[in-house]
Enzyme design. Structure first.
Site, PDB file in Angstrom:
ATOM      1  CB  CYS A 153      25.473  67.747  36.861  1.00  0.00           C
ATOM      2  SG  CYS A 153      25.723  67.999  34.387  1.00  0.00           S
ATOM      3  CG  HIS A 165      24.365  63.951  34.677  1.00  0.00           C
ATOM      4  ND1 HIS A 165      23.659  65.207  35.414  1.00  0.00           N
ATOM      5  CD2 HIS A 165      24.261  62.694  35.772  1.00  0.00           C
ATOM      6  CE1 HIS A 165      23.267  64.847  36.465  1.00  0.00           C
ATOM      7  NE2 HIS A 165      23.656  63.964  36.854  1.00  0.00           N
ATOM      8  CD  GLN A 221      21.279  62.540  40.076  1.00  0.00           C
ATOM      9  OE1 GLN A 221      21.939  62.660  39.166  1.00  0.00           O
ATOM     10  NE2 GLN A 221      19.854  62.272  39.634  1.00  0.00           N
TER      11      GLN A 221
END
Length: 354
Positions: free
Chosen positions: A261, A314, A326
């Site tokens: 990520c 994240h 993402q």
């Protein structure tokens, strides 16, 4: 349904159109200096599920502009019709497998990409990744050749007849070569590509750092997730750390070329803004510019945590209209997802403006 994404920053002139039910990318450039040509430049449809994952991985591993999932899919259709049995996927010339490699050629390009302990041109993963590597190399040769033709056509001709024949003819061999086999091979694949081209997901236009970052991120849709993989220069193999990078007990990250990520975010903003490597560090570098959820703009960073700023796990990029771009987790690909379900809603920590 085509949805106009709102909350667009006038300062960056960013317009984003989304098709929420499909996967793919269409990039338009109002500011050439703010864009980067990427390999994941198209969607994919009409492909057997067992091939789809590998086509997207092969595409994501190649940085050449001419590479697209639809090109690889159309080539596989022409080579074998996605057949995998020895009876159906062995040619009279001795080419074998779904990508129709001669064993001598496969020895150069083949790897154990599916991690089953065997390098085989009959394995879908090994065959498609080898096809992608060979095509990527041929696209580079085509780009540097100076021949006045589409690099995809030149690469396809090289795959079918060998690059030496492309050099001999200074382009795609004429119809009189090999009974027109190579000439027709190129024509058929190029005409078949639209059959496998999925509808576009995003159109990103405008200039400025937010537009450029979002454009780069959506240009990597379909690239696999790899824990620890990726960086400013693009996707790379990741690693497993005892907890992360595994799927069904198997370390996937070490054999997967992709992004995690925070690497996707770092790649998207580099070099105009050199964000640090991890999600928590990216929050720390931008936390002095917090943004409320009601005032999010495309290009903002969103963070999820399991307990304060020290437990951020994240990060994603806001794409507008309630969506994010993402790299989600092992076994998945870079995607567009609703903000409300991208990660557990209870873990949403906040947003910042880079």
């Amino acid at each position: 349904m085509k949805v106009l994404i709102g909350a667009v920053a006038a300062a960056v002139g960013l317009v984003v159109l989304a098709l929420l039910t499909v996967v793919g990318v269409l990039i338009s450039d109002d500011d050439a200096s703010a864009t980067e040509s990427t390999s994941a430049s198209g969607g994919l449809k009409g492909v057997p599920a067992e091939f789809r994952e590998w086509i997207l991985k092969a595409d994501g591993a190649c940085k050449e502009q001419g590479m697209t999932p639809a090109l690889l899919a159309a080539q596989l259709w022409q080579e074998s019709k996605f057949k995998t049995s020895k009876k159906e996927a062995t040619s009279s010339a001795g080419a074998q497998g779904p990508a129709q490699f001669l064993p001598s050629t496969f020895a150069t390009w083949g790897r154990d990409d599916d991690g089953n302990g065997e390098i085989s041109l009959w394995d879908i993963g090994d065959a498609v990744m080898a096809q992608g590597r060979m095509m990527c190399s041929l696209l580079r040769q085509a780009k540097s050749s100076g021949y006045q033709d589409d690099v995809r056509r030149l690469a396809l001709a090289g795959y079918n007849a060998g690059w030496g024949r492309v050099q001999q003819y200074k382009g795609v061999p004429d119809e009189d070569f090999a009974g027109g086999e190579t000439f027709n091979y190129v024509q058929l694949i190029m005409s078949t590509m639209p059959r496998f081209q999925g509808p576009s997901l995003f159109e990103v236009s405008g200039s400025g750092s937010a537009a450029a970052a979002l454009r780069k991120a959506v240009g990597r849709i379909g690239t696999p997730y790899a824990w620890g993989g990726g960086g400013p220069q693009g996707p790379s193999k990741g690693f497993c750390d005892g907890t992360n990078g595994y799927l069904n007990g198997k370390c996937m990250a070490s054999s997967t070329v992709g992004f995690d990520c925070s690497a996707l975010v770092q790649y998207a903003f580099w070099p105009k803004q050199k964000l640090p490597r991890t999600a928590s560090a990216q929050y720390g570098a931008t936390s002095d510019r917090p943004v409320s959820r009601a005032k999010l703009k495309p290009g903002d960073l969103l963070f999820w945590s399991r307990g304060g700023s020290g437990s951020i796990y994240h990060v994603a990029i806001y794409a507008g209209d309630g969506n994010v771009v993402q790299a989600p987790r092992t076994g998945k690909n870079v995607e567009v997802a609703p903000l409300t379900s991208a990660m557990p809603e209870r873990d949403y920590y906040g947003a910042t403006r880079p």
